[in-house]
Write an enzyme that holds these catalytic residues in place. Structure first.
Site, mmCIF file in Angstrom:
data_model
loop_
_atom_site.group_PDB
_atom_site.id
_atom_site.type_symbol
_atom_site.label_atom_id
_atom_site.label_comp_id
_atom_site.label_asym_id
_atom_site.label_seq_id
_atom_site.Cartn_x
_atom_site.Cartn_y
_atom_site.Cartn_z
ATOM 1 N N SER A 201 0.869 -1.247 -0.131
ATOM 2 C CA SER A 201 -0.071 0.012 -0.062
ATOM 3 C C SER A 201 0.872 1.262 0.037
ATOM 4 O O SER A 201 2.045 1.086 0.199
ATOM 5 C CB SER A 201 -1.150 -0.018 1.287
ATOM 6 N N LYS A 202 0.274 2.434 -0.093
ATOM 7 C CA LYS A 202 0.887 3.534 -0.138
ATOM 8 C C LYS A 202 1.741 3.987 1.047
ATOM 9 O O LYS A 202 2.885 4.582 0.744
ATOM 10 C CB LYS A 202 0.154 4.701 -0.134
ATOM 11 N N ARG A 203 1.386 3.397 1.944
ATOM 12 C CA ARG A 203 2.203 3.454 3.412
ATOM 13 C C ARG A 203 3.454 2.739 3.226
ATOM 14 O O ARG A 203 4.311 3.270 4.054
ATOM 15 C CB ARG A 203 1.248 2.952 4.542
ATOM 16 N N THR A 204 3.556 1.674 2.646
ATOM 17 C CA THR A 204 4.828 1.057 2.589
ATOM 18 C C THR A 204 5.637 1.320 1.403
ATOM 19 O O THR A 204 6.633 0.459 0.972
ATOM 20 C CB THR A 204 4.480 -0.446 2.582
ATOM 21 N N GLY A 205 5.246 2.050 0.382
ATOM 22 C CA GLY A 205 6.287 2.678 -0.617
ATOM 23 C C GLY A 205 5.314 2.829 -1.977
ATOM 24 O O GLY A 205 4.068 2.762 -1.729
#
Ligand code: GLU
Length: 433
Positions: A201-205
């Site tokens: 997801s966007k949180r992880t890259g």
């Protein structure tokens, strides 16, 4: 006839996971000499955007996935409406009691079983599934209904998609049965997890294909890396071309457990393709990035010089962005010394040595690798010092850093004027700070 489809919704960018789903559909169709269909699922008018559609199409083209047919779901609503009315007439569906015009399918109570090509037999009990809306009050079909109508009408033989859709499958099977259509075969591909666990997801890259493109990943490296997420050609083979994938791909070999996204591995694969790329093609791809950064200002620039630069960095970089970043010292007026380079210059206090080296450089007629290296060797001999005493401070002075490609090649490519100027500046830096 094998017919597969990739069915993105233009409500966001093309996600890495979506691209992998597309790859497996495309590979399966190509390996079976079937057809690969692109279906844009733009049923949700409010969330579908032209800019996302363009981005998805661009990313798919960039990755090299060609489609045999393309459809837009929004243009196919009349078919959905007709079939919903047929179900109404057959009393398999009813109109919503609130008079909104919505059409709802009665859910029969039974056990649904699918033979998933990746997960094997999966059973669902429809007891817990509510009656399904087919047509919403605004007259548009729901995803599950439009998906079945289109898959059946387009004669899709294999529905290959992410296993986040498994929970939709029993609802879709019931719709197929109500309509009297044959079921396709289903293959649900396990999700891609981030290195930290959880879904990518966007949180992880970065998650969008276009973001990786902008970072300087190559299409062939991206496709190669995507293929490794849940599939393998066997024998631990990690570098594989599309042609070879087509030869070796089998849907049954797709893993039934989640794959983990590993940026380091992706970078390693990109590095492999960059290293082995013909320098002229490399330059063509890098030119827009050099322009963007202002390192190439006009259309008439010295291609040979840039080809030499690429030769210098080719084997060391993992992405094109690194090329732009790491070669930055070639283009700036003043080198920016990293802290370690400052320390290196100060602790060695080589003002006299730099002075002698600079004079030798200044006298050179040909300023090429061999001549530069000879001037350097003559200097250390004359001063009776080891080469390492001078070489690291020299790199610090001309590049601002302590690591990089072969220093003599770097110096030759930088040119006499810039190098002499940088040595003067380094001398001044040592004296005045
Ligand atoms: N539009 C759906 C999605 O983007 C497609 C699901 C399917 O392949 O059936 O997730």
């Amino acid at each position: 006839m094998i017919r597969t489809r990739f069915a993105p919704s233009p409500t966001g960018s093309l996600h890495i996971g979506g691209a992998r789903t597309c790859l497996f559909n495309w590979l399966f169709a190509r390996s079976e000499k079937g057809k690969f269909i692109l279906r844009i699922e733009d049923t949700d008018k409010a969330r579908s955007k032209k800019e996302f559609l363009d981005e998805i199409l661009n990313s798919l083209k960039w990755l090299g996935f060609d489609w045999d047919e393309i459809y837009y779901q929004s243009q196919r609503f009349p078919l959905c409406l007709d079939l919903a009315k047929k179900l109404l007439a057959e009393k398999k569906a009813y109109e919503a009691e609130d008079g909104s015009g919505a059409i709802i399918l009665k859910m029969p109570r039974k056990t649904v079983q699918i033979d998933d090509l990746i997960h094997g037999k999966i059973q669902f009990d429809t007891q817990t599934i509510k009656d399904q809306v087919l047509i919403k009050s605004d007259g548009t079909p729901t995803y599950n209904f439009a998906c079945v109508v289109d898959d059946a009408d387009l004669k899709i033989s294999h529905v290959i998609r992410g296993d986040d859709h498994i929970s939709n499958t029993p609802k879709q099977v019931i719709i197929y049965e109500a309509l009297g259509f044959d079921l396709p075969l289903f293959a649900h591909i396990p999700m891609i997890l981030s290195g930290q666990g959880g879904r990518l997801s966007k949180r992880t890259g970065a998650t969008a294909v276009s973001e990786y493109r902008n970072m300087g990943f190559l299409p062939e490296a991206t496709v190669n890396y995507l293929s490794l997420l849940g599939w393998s050609a066997g024998n631990n083979q990690e570098i594989i071309s599309k042609e070879e994938m087509i030869k070796k791909f089998s849907i049954k070999d797709v893993n039934n457990t989640a794959a983990t996204f590993n940026l380091e591995k992706f970078r390693w694969i990109n590095n492999y393709y960059l290293k082995n790329m013909e320098s002229r093609r490399f330059l063509d791809i890098a030119i827009p990035l050099f322009k963007q950064k202002g390192y190439i200002k006009e259309d008439s620039f010295d291609r040979n010089w840039f080809l030499n630069l690429i030769e210098l960095f080719k084997g060391r970089i993992s992405t094109l962005s690194e090329l732009i970043e790491w070669s930055g010292f070639f283009f700036v007026e003043e080198v920016k010394l990293i802290p370690e380079a400052k320390v290196k210059l100060k602790e060695n206090n080589l003002t006299k040595e730099f002075g002698i080296l600079k004079e030798k450089f200044a006298l050179l007629k040909e300023f090429d690798h061999a001549a530069v290296e000879k001037a350097f060797r003559d200097t250390i001999e004359q001063l009776n010092i080891k080469s390492k005493v001078l070489i690291h401070p020299l790199r610090a002075a001309v590049t601002g850093s302590l690591i990089g490609p072969g220093i003599f090649e770097v110096i030759a490519l930088l040119g006499k004027e810039k190098v002499c100027e940088r040595l003067d500046k380094a001398i001044e830096f040592i004296k005045t700070t």
